[in-house]
Design a protein around this motif. Sequence first.
Motif, mmCIF file in Angstrom:
data_model
loop_
_atom_site.group_PDB
_atom_site.id
_atom_site.type_symbol
_atom_site.label_atom_id
_atom_site.label_comp_id
_atom_site.label_asym_id
_atom_site.label_seq_id
_atom_site.Cartn_x
_atom_site.Cartn_y
_atom_site.Cartn_z
ATOM 1 N N TRP A 1 -4.633 4.155 13.284
ATOM 2 C CA TRP A 1 -4.684 3.005 12.393
ATOM 3 C C TRP A 1 -3.253 2.675 11.987
ATOM 4 O O TRP A 1 -2.313 3.411 12.356
ATOM 5 C CB TRP A 1 -5.537 3.291 11.153
ATOM 6 N N ARG A 2 -3.050 1.597 11.237
ATOM 7 C CA ARG A 2 -1.681 1.224 10.853
ATOM 8 C C ARG A 2 -1.583 0.930 9.358
ATOM 9 O O ARG A 2 -0.842 0.033 8.932
ATOM 10 C CB ARG A 2 -1.232 -0.003 11.667
ATOM 11 N N HIS A 3 -2.308 1.684 8.557
ATOM 12 C CA HIS A 3 -2.247 1.446 7.114
ATOM 13 C C HIS A 3 -0.865 1.759 6.545
ATOM 14 O O HIS A 3 -0.515 1.296 5.456
ATOM 15 C CB HIS A 3 -3.316 2.270 6.390
ATOM 16 N N SER B 1 0.500 1.086 17.778
ATOM 17 C CA SER B 1 -0.853 1.315 18.291
ATOM 18 C C SER B 1 -0.847 1.704 19.759
ATOM 19 O O SER B 1 -1.695 2.482 20.208
ATOM 20 C CB SER B 1 -1.712 0.060 18.086
ATOM 21 N N PRO C 1 -6.054 -3.148 14.412
ATOM 22 C CA PRO C 1 -5.494 -2.215 13.433
ATOM 23 C C PRO C 1 -4.306 -2.740 12.658
ATOM 24 O O PRO C 1 -3.885 -2.109 11.679
ATOM 25 C CB PRO C 1 -5.072 -1.021 14.303
ATOM 26 N N PRO D 1 -7.623 -5.485 9.869
ATOM 27 C CA PRO D 1 -8.466 -4.294 10.040
ATOM 28 C C PRO D 1 -9.838 -4.462 9.384
ATOM 29 O O PRO D 1 -10.329 -3.573 8.689
ATOM 30 C CB PRO D 1 -7.642 -3.196 9.362
#
Length: 415
Positions: free
Chosen positions: A88-90, A115, A327, A331
């Motif tokens: 994920w890319r939070h 990603s 992502p 999201p």
Amino acid sequence: MDKRLLVYNIGCLATPEGSSAKKGEEQGEITIRNNCHILIEGEKIVEIGDNPPGLERAFKDSETLNAQGRLVTPGLVDCHTHLVFGGWRHGELGLKLKGASYLEILASGGGILNSVEKTRQASFDGLFEKAYGLLDECLLYGVTTLEAKSGYGLTTESEIKCLEVMKKLNAEHPVDIVPTFMGAHAVPREHKESRDKFIALVRDETLPLVAEKGLARYCDIFCEKGAFSLDESRLVLSKAKALGMALKIHAEEITSMGGAALAAELGCVSAEHLIKIDETGIQAMSKAGVIAVCLPCTSFYLNEDFAPARQMIQSNVPVAVATDFNPGSNPNLNLQLAMSMACYKYKMLPGEILTAVTLNAAGAIGKGAELGTLEAGKQADILVWDTEDLDYIFYRYGSNLVNTVIKRGNIARRS
């Protein structure tokens, strides 16, 4: 005889009609039928009729579902997602809140390239299990069919891996998947100084292998400043077309580059994003019949402008609405939320939006003859909602109002 399912005591049936995308005023023209029933045999709708007292007793040998006066619509079609990816890319959220743009994050090695690294490292089984769980969530929100793009592998091996994951998902999960190859999503780190070699790799190695294996129905490309130019996009898409694939394009999301006009020139089925589309692009798409796939949740998440959907409808461009689940820039896979944003930000009317997420979305993935409406002969993908009318869905934005999901004639989810 095939198994039969009777859905009766429908308070309000709301559906577009036909087998191709609607444009202009026709996009808002939906059929409303009160106090009716739907009879399903096998996977198909065979009858829509009135609902006389005691109807269910006449079908005592069939499975029955009492809609209890609720609203019934076609199943939702999410025609733009990036479903299969690693990680994920939070961690980028803080950068966004501090003002870093999408392209700035990408240029620094984050964004899509983040990603890509995680997707390359992920196992086939890991990608499959993650995506399977995401599809379960989609089904809860009433999505019965979705398009899924590759593009987080950016090598032949990793792109094939992701497309093979989609193939297995389509075979094993109730939600139908239409796969799109998007190997030209970004230039990977190893080709930062040799982008021509990467484009040649996509055109001459990956695309032919994808076509040979029959792993993707469509080819897409990110035509954007910092991604791929008009000439590069034309090269890749023209090769895909020669290989027998249908075309899509990410266009005019961040800058106005002429991607919409290119979509018209090449005969793309759809152009997607279109936040920065100009009048020339709108008219080109209208003349060529290119479907506009608008993605309001991405505008919201990136704090960007919203696509001029109202202007496109007035210019006779068929408009579809999708999530753009991915992502990095959205999201969120709740298509109902995208529908609400289309209402409040695009100023689209409820009937126009219903068409946008059913028939027009089905048209954008080549499924208009099978999906997107409630008519005899169509696939029985049906939603029963916890409301009596269509407007209430948009009034109660943020709530999941799906009560029951019927997929291919089977009850796939009940609240």
